[in-house]
Motif scaffolding. Structure first.
Motif, PDB file in Angstrom:
ATOM      1  N   LYS A 159       0.853  -1.181   0.000  1.00 50.52           N
ATOM      2  CA  LYS A 159       0.000   0.000   0.000  1.00 50.52           C
ATOM      3  C   LYS A 159       0.889   1.231   0.000  1.00 50.52           C
ATOM      4  O   LYS A 159       1.871   1.288   0.729  1.00 50.52           O
ATOM      5  N   PHE A 160       0.555   2.191  -0.833  1.00 51.58           N
ATOM      6  CA  PHE A 160       1.236   3.475  -0.846  1.00 51.58           C
ATOM      7  C   PHE A 160       0.335   4.488  -0.158  1.00 51.58           C
ATOM      8  O   PHE A 160      -0.872   4.521  -0.398  1.00 51.58           O
ATOM      9  N   TYR A 161       0.948   5.323   0.676  1.00 48.78           N
ATOM     10  CA  TYR A 161       0.259   6.459   1.274  1.00 48.78           C
ATOM     11  C   TYR A 161       1.140   7.676   1.052  1.00 48.78           C
ATOM     12  O   TYR A 161       2.361   7.584   1.108  1.00 48.78           O
ATOM     13  N   ILE A 162       0.531   8.809   0.830  1.00 51.08           N
ATOM     14  CA  ILE A 162       1.276  10.065   0.785  1.00 51.08           C
ATOM     15  C   ILE A 162       0.724  10.908   1.920  1.00 51.08           C
ATOM     16  O   ILE A 162      -0.479  11.176   1.994  1.00 51.08           O
ATOM     17  N   VAL A 163       1.629  11.279   2.830  1.00 48.28           N
ATOM     18  CA  VAL A 163       1.213  11.878   4.095  1.00 48.28           C
ATOM     19  C   VAL A 163       1.996  13.144   4.390  1.00 48.28           C
ATOM     20  O   VAL A 163       3.068  13.378   3.836  1.00 48.28           O
ATOM     21  N   ASP A 164       1.438  13.937   5.320  1.00 43.63           N
ATOM     22  CA  ASP A 164       2.154  15.110   5.811  1.00 43.63           C
ATOM     23  C   ASP A 164       3.080  14.682   6.954  1.00 43.63           C
ATOM     24  O   ASP A 164       3.218  13.489   7.241  1.00 43.63           O
ATOM     25  N   ALA A 165       3.686  15.632   7.629  1.00 42.78           N
ATOM     26  CA  ALA A 165       4.642  15.332   8.704  1.00 42.78           C
ATOM     27  C   ALA A 165       4.021  14.601   9.891  1.00 42.78           C
ATOM     28  O   ALA A 165       4.723  13.962  10.666  1.00 42.78           O
ATOM     29  N   HIS A 166       2.686  14.657  10.012  1.00 44.69           N
ATOM     30  CA  HIS A 166       1.990  14.015  11.136  1.00 44.69           C
ATOM     31  C   HIS A 166       1.271  12.736  10.711  1.00 44.69           C
ATOM     32  O   HIS A 166       0.382  12.261  11.420  1.00 44.69           O
ATOM     33  N   LEU A 167       1.663  12.187   9.563  1.00 46.22           N
ATOM     34  CA  LEU A 167       1.082  10.965   8.994  1.00 46.22           C
ATOM     35  C   LEU A 167      -0.397  11.109   8.631  1.00 46.22           C
ATOM     36  O   LEU A 167      -1.130  10.130   8.596  1.00 46.22           O
ATOM     37  N   ASN A 168      -0.818  12.332   8.346  1.00 50.79           N
ATOM     38  CA  ASN A 168      -2.172  12.555   7.836  1.00 50.79           C
ATOM     39  C   ASN A 168      -2.127  12.484   6.317  1.00 50.79           C
ATOM     40  O   ASN A 168      -1.226  13.064   5.698  1.00 50.79           O
ATOM     41  N   PRO A 169      -3.076  11.791   5.691  1.00 50.23           N
ATOM     42  CA  PRO A 169      -3.064  11.706   4.228  1.00 50.23           C
ATOM     43  C   PRO A 169      -3.293  13.077   3.596  1.00 50.23           C
ATOM     44  O   PRO A 169      -4.002  13.915   4.146  1.00 50.23           O
ATOM     45  N   VAL A 170      -2.638  13.295   2.460  1.00 46.28           N
ATOM     46  CA  VAL A 170      -2.799  14.547   1.728  1.00 46.28           C
ATOM     47  C   VAL A 170      -3.652  14.293   0.490  1.00 46.28           C
ATOM     48  O   VAL A 170      -3.684  13.183  -0.036  1.00 46.28           O
ATOM     49  N   PRO A 171      -4.354  15.306  -0.002  1.00 47.95           N
ATOM     50  CA  PRO A 171      -5.200  15.128  -1.184  1.00 47.95           C
ATOM     51  C   PRO A 171      -4.385  15.003  -2.478  1.00 47.95           C
ATOM     52  O   PRO A 171      -3.188  15.287  -2.507  1.00 47.95           O
ATOM     53  N   VAL A 172      -5.057  14.617  -3.531  1.00 49.45           N
ATOM     54  CA  VAL A 172      -4.450  14.514  -4.866  1.00 49.45           C
ATOM     55  C   VAL A 172      -3.790  15.832  -5.231  1.00 49.45           C
ATOM     56  O   VAL A 172      -4.359  16.906  -5.013  1.00 49.45           O
ATOM     57  N   GLY A 173      -2.549  15.736  -5.729  1.00 48.11           N
ATOM     58  CA  GLY A 173      -1.824  16.913  -6.186  1.00 48.11           C
ATOM     59  C   GLY A 173      -1.005  17.621  -5.129  1.00 48.11           C
ATOM     60  O   GLY A 173      -0.174  18.459  -5.446  1.00 48.11           O
ATOM     61  N   VAL A 174      -1.210  17.280  -3.855  1.00 44.84           N
ATOM     62  CA  VAL A 174      -0.483  17.936  -2.766  1.00 44.84           C
ATOM     63  C   VAL A 174       0.769  17.124  -2.433  1.00 44.84           C
ATOM     64  O   VAL A 174       0.726  15.900  -2.343  1.00 44.84           O
ATOM     65  N   LEU A 175       1.895  17.813  -2.245  1.00 46.76           N
ATOM     66  CA  LEU A 175       3.152  17.132  -1.924  1.00 46.76           C
ATOM     67  C   LEU A 175       3.135  16.581  -0.510  1.00 46.76           C
ATOM     68  O   LEU A 175       2.608  17.203   0.409  1.00 46.76           O
ATOM     69  N   GLY A 176       3.758  15.407  -0.342  1.00 42.74           N
ATOM     70  CA  GLY A 176       3.901  14.784   0.962  1.00 42.74           C
ATOM     71  C   GLY A 176       4.949  13.700   0.888  1.00 42.74           C
ATOM     72  O   GLY A 176       5.571  13.473  -0.153  1.00 42.74           O
ATOM     73  N   GLU A 177       5.142  13.007   2.003  1.00 46.64           N
ATOM     74  CA  GLU A 177       6.114  11.909   2.048  1.00 46.64           C
ATOM     75  C   GLU A 177       5.437  10.608   1.635  1.00 46.64           C
ATOM     76  O   GLU A 177       4.350  10.288   2.103  1.00 46.64           O
ATOM     77  N   VAL A 233       7.154   2.902  11.385  1.00 46.14           N
ATOM     78  CA  VAL A 233       6.175   3.431  12.342  1.00 46.14           C
ATOM     79  C   VAL A 233       4.881   2.633  12.262  1.00 46.14           C
ATOM     80  O   VAL A 233       4.587   1.988  11.256  1.00 46.14           O
ATOM     81  N   ASP A 234       4.102   2.679  13.349  1.00 44.76           N
ATOM     82  CA  ASP A 234       2.787   2.036  13.341  1.00 44.76           C
ATOM     83  C   ASP A 234       1.845   2.831  12.445  1.00 44.76           C
ATOM     84  O   ASP A 234       1.857   4.060  12.431  1.00 44.76           O
ATOM     85  N   SER A 235       1.041   2.108  11.712  1.00 39.00           N
ATOM     86  CA  SER A 235       0.125   2.737  10.763  1.00 39.00           C
ATOM     87  C   SER A 235      -1.107   3.298  11.456  1.00 39.00           C
ATOM     88  O   SER A 235      -1.744   2.598  12.242  1.00 39.00           O
ATOM     89  N   PRO A 236      -1.478   4.536  11.136  1.00 41.77           N
ATOM     90  CA  PRO A 236      -2.753   5.063  11.623  1.00 41.77           C
ATOM     91  C   PRO A 236      -3.924   4.607  10.743  1.00 41.77           C
ATOM     92  O   PRO A 236      -5.065   4.879  11.047  1.00 41.77           O
ATOM     93  N   PHE A 237      -3.628   3.878   9.673  1.00 40.79           N
ATOM     94  CA  PHE A 237      -4.642   3.475   8.706  1.00 40.79           C
ATOM     95  C   PHE A 237      -5.156   2.049   8.907  1.00 40.79           C
ATOM     96  O   PHE A 237      -6.279   1.752   8.512  1.00 40.79           O
ATOM     97  N   ALA A 238      -4.341   1.166   9.468  1.00 43.21           N
ATOM     98  CA  ALA A 238      -4.737  -0.233   9.647  1.00 43.21           C
ATOM     99  C   ALA A 238      -4.093  -0.780  10.921  1.00 43.21           C
ATOM    100  O   ALA A 238      -2.874  -0.662  11.104  1.00 43.21           O
ATOM    101  N   VAL A 239      -4.892  -1.357  11.783  1.00 42.96           N
ATOM    102  CA  VAL A 239      -4.405  -1.907  13.053  1.00 42.96           C
ATOM    103  C   VAL A 239      -3.376  -3.010  12.781  1.00 42.96           C
ATOM    104  O   VAL A 239      -3.598  -3.894  11.959  1.00 42.96           O
ATOM    105  N   GLY A 240      -2.239  -2.934  13.457  1.00 34.94           N
ATOM    106  CA  GLY A 240      -1.198  -3.942  13.336  1.00 34.94           C
ATOM    107  C   GLY A 240      -0.286  -3.775  12.132  1.00 34.94           C
ATOM    108  O   GLY A 240       0.671  -4.519  11.977  1.00 34.94           O
ATOM    109  N   GLU A 241      -0.557  -2.802  11.282  1.00 37.29           N
ATOM    110  CA  GLU A 241       0.270  -2.587  10.100  1.00 37.29           C
ATOM    111  C   GLU A 241       1.436  -1.665  10.430  1.00 37.29           C
ATOM    112  O   GLU A 241       1.306  -0.731  11.209  1.00 37.29           O
ATOM    113  N   ARG A 242       2.596  -1.954   9.838  1.00 32.43           N
ATOM    114  CA  ARG A 242       3.760  -1.085   9.973  1.00 32.43           C
ATOM    115  C   ARG A 242       3.948  -0.337   8.663  1.00 32.43           C
ATOM    116  O   ARG A 242       3.661  -0.856   7.593  1.00 32.43           O
TER     117      ARG A 242
END
Length: 95
Positions: free
Chosen positions: A12-30, A54-63
């Motif tokens: 799974k790919f996620y693009i997140v800000d510095a606090h691991l919050n997902p960013v919308p389409v077109g917005v830069l993130g990690e 880090v522990d995932s905020p998106f799925a329990v038990g996921e790294r």
């Protein structure tokens, strides 16, 4: 810019800000990567493991693995690689 594409099977790919919050389409993130293929950490490098895995905020038990890559979602669902968050460079595959 270099399109990375979409996540492969069991990843799974996620693009997140510095606090691991997902960013919308077109917005830069990690770009962070999750799924069963993510390692448990670096061998004999506990401080680096704690920083990058880090522990995932998106799925329990996921790294998640924090790649340090700056990216954004494209409208078609692909990931567009922009560069690095830090000043790290790779030459012939070596950092």
């Amino acid at each position: 810019n270099v399109p990375i594409g979409k996540a492969w099977l069991n990843a799974k790919f996620y693009i997140v800000d510095a606090h691991l919050n997902p960013v919308p389409v077109g917005v830069l993130g990690e770009l962070v990567i999750g799924g069963v293929g993510v390692a448990r950490g670096y061998l004999n490098r506990p401080e680096l493991t704690e920083e990058k895995f880090v522990d995932s905020p998106f799925a329990v038990g996921e790294r998640l693995y924090r790649t340090g890559d700056l990216a954004r979602w494209m409208e078609d669902g692909n990931v567009d690689f922009i560069g690095r968050i830090d000043n790290q460079a790779k030459i012939r595959g070596y950092r």
